[in-house]
Design an enzyme around this catalytic site. Structure first.
Site, PDB file in Angstrom:
ATOM      1  N   HIS A 200       0.832  -1.209   0.000  1.00 16.83           N
ATOM      2  CA  HIS A 200       0.000   0.000   0.000  1.00 16.83           C
ATOM      3  C   HIS A 200       0.865   1.257   0.000  1.00 16.83           C
ATOM      4  O   HIS A 200       0.547   2.246  -0.672  1.00 16.83           O
ATOM      5  CB  HIS A 200      -0.922   0.003   1.219  1.00 16.83           C
ATOM      6  CG  HIS A 200      -2.097  -0.922   1.094  1.00 16.83           C
ATOM      7  ND1 HIS A 200      -1.976  -2.290   1.106  1.00 16.83           N
ATOM      8  CD2 HIS A 200      -3.436  -0.650   0.954  1.00 16.83           C
ATOM      9  CE1 HIS A 200      -3.174  -2.843   0.986  1.00 16.83           C
ATOM     10  NE2 HIS A 200      -4.077  -1.874   0.893  1.00 16.83           N
ATOM     11  N   HIS A 242       1.498  -3.581   9.326  1.00 16.82           N
ATOM     12  CA  HIS A 242       2.921  -3.455   9.036  1.00 16.82           C
ATOM     13  C   HIS A 242       3.634  -2.795  10.207  1.00 16.82           C
ATOM     14  O   HIS A 242       3.009  -2.113  11.038  1.00 16.82           O
ATOM     15  CB  HIS A 242       3.161  -2.610   7.770  1.00 16.82           C
ATOM     16  CG  HIS A 242       2.654  -3.254   6.518  1.00 16.82           C
ATOM     17  ND1 HIS A 242       3.364  -4.208   5.833  1.00 16.82           N
ATOM     18  CD2 HIS A 242       1.504  -3.061   5.830  1.00 16.82           C
ATOM     19  CE1 HIS A 242       2.674  -4.586   4.769  1.00 16.82           C
ATOM     20  NE2 HIS A 242       1.532  -3.902   4.747  1.00 16.82           N
TER      21      HIS A 242
END
Length: 281
Positions: A200, A242
């Site tokens: 992303h 993440h």
């Protein structure tokens, strides 16, 4: 006993003189013979050295063992003393894990900001690869402008390049996602179980640069693009998807990917040829 006569005494003196003369000559002959035969010739047969004792035979392997143990102990000390780079990397990893866990305030519904989790998941979908690919293909098929088709086609190639590069890096690094992550992501693939780098973040950084460089946008819209890029990266950490370093490295990777796309830019002439080959025109 009668004393010796002078004649008898003279004979004794001659005998002693002759005896001393013979002794001196014999000694000279022996020295001359020893000099002609070389040093050590008169010393008899050469004696062999006695074989080394078991203690002497074990001395050399013992020295070798001592030297080997000394080098092994030195190597052990070197291994026990980590380098400065190793200490710095381990410290950075520890800070990264600690900060990522502290920022994961939307990781679960029970998290401190669990109520904001649906909004964060909506932002997650806005940076997903499938909506980007589908939207780009749809706009490319509906566009009639050669300039617009050129920009959209290069955006499509950039998105495909991003998917390939991120997948390769994730497969090579194989860093697991944070332990506090809840695996309820939208449309995941096999490589999505790995964390480094954030796809992303790469897609947001590359798409943000693409829009700012190839679209004519007003200043408020340009600010919104930059804010969207930052929010996408922050949402990855807040959702627990993440670690912080995954997002930062993803931004850097996406920034560099755009430079690669600019270098491989597909011109209008090549675009028309590509569309004819694909049967789109």
């Amino acid at each position: 006993m009668p004393s010796h006569s002078p004649k008898h005494r003279s004979r004794e003196r001659e005998a002693r003189r002759l005896e001393s003369l013979l002794q001196s000559r014999g000694l000279g002959l022996l020295q001359q013979r020893a000099g002609s035969e070389g040093p050590g010739a008169g010393a008899g047969p050469q004696q062999q050295q006695p074989p080394p004792s078991p203690r002497h035979r074990e001395a050399a392997p013992g020295l070798r063992r001592d030297s080997a143990s000394a080098s092994a102990s030195e190597d052990g000390r070197m291994k026990l003393n980590p380098s400065l780079l190793g200490i710095a990397l381990r410290s950075l990893l520890a800070v990264d894990l600690w900060l990522s866990k502290r920022l994961g305030v939307c990781a679960t519904d029970d998290s401190p900001w669990g109520s904001a989790r649906p909004i964060m998941k909506l932002i997650e979908v806005s940076g997903h690869g499938i909506p980007w690919l589908a939207g780009t293909v749809y706009c490319l098929a509906q566009s009639d402008s050669p300039a617009g088709q050129e920009v959209l086609l290069n955006l499509l190639l950039a998105l495909i390049l991003d998917l390939v590069l991120v997948g390769v890096v994730k497969s090579l690094v194989r860093r697991r996602r944070p332990t506090h992550n809840k695996m309820d992501m939208f449309a995941t693939f096999s490589v999505d179980r790995y964390s480094f780098p954030s796809g992303h973040a790469t897609r947001a950084a590359m798409g943000g640069r693409f829009f700012l460089n190839h679209l004519v946008l007003a200043v408020p819209l340009r600010i919104l693009v930059v804010l969207w890029v930052c929010i996408v990266g922050l949402s990855r950490v807040m959702l627990g998807r993440h670690n912080v370093t995954d997002v930062l490295c993803g931004f850097i990777m996406g920034y560099l990917q755009f430079s690669l796309v600019e270098y491989m830019w597909l011109s209008s002439n090549n675009l028309q040829t590509f569309l004819r080959l694909c049967g789109l025109k």
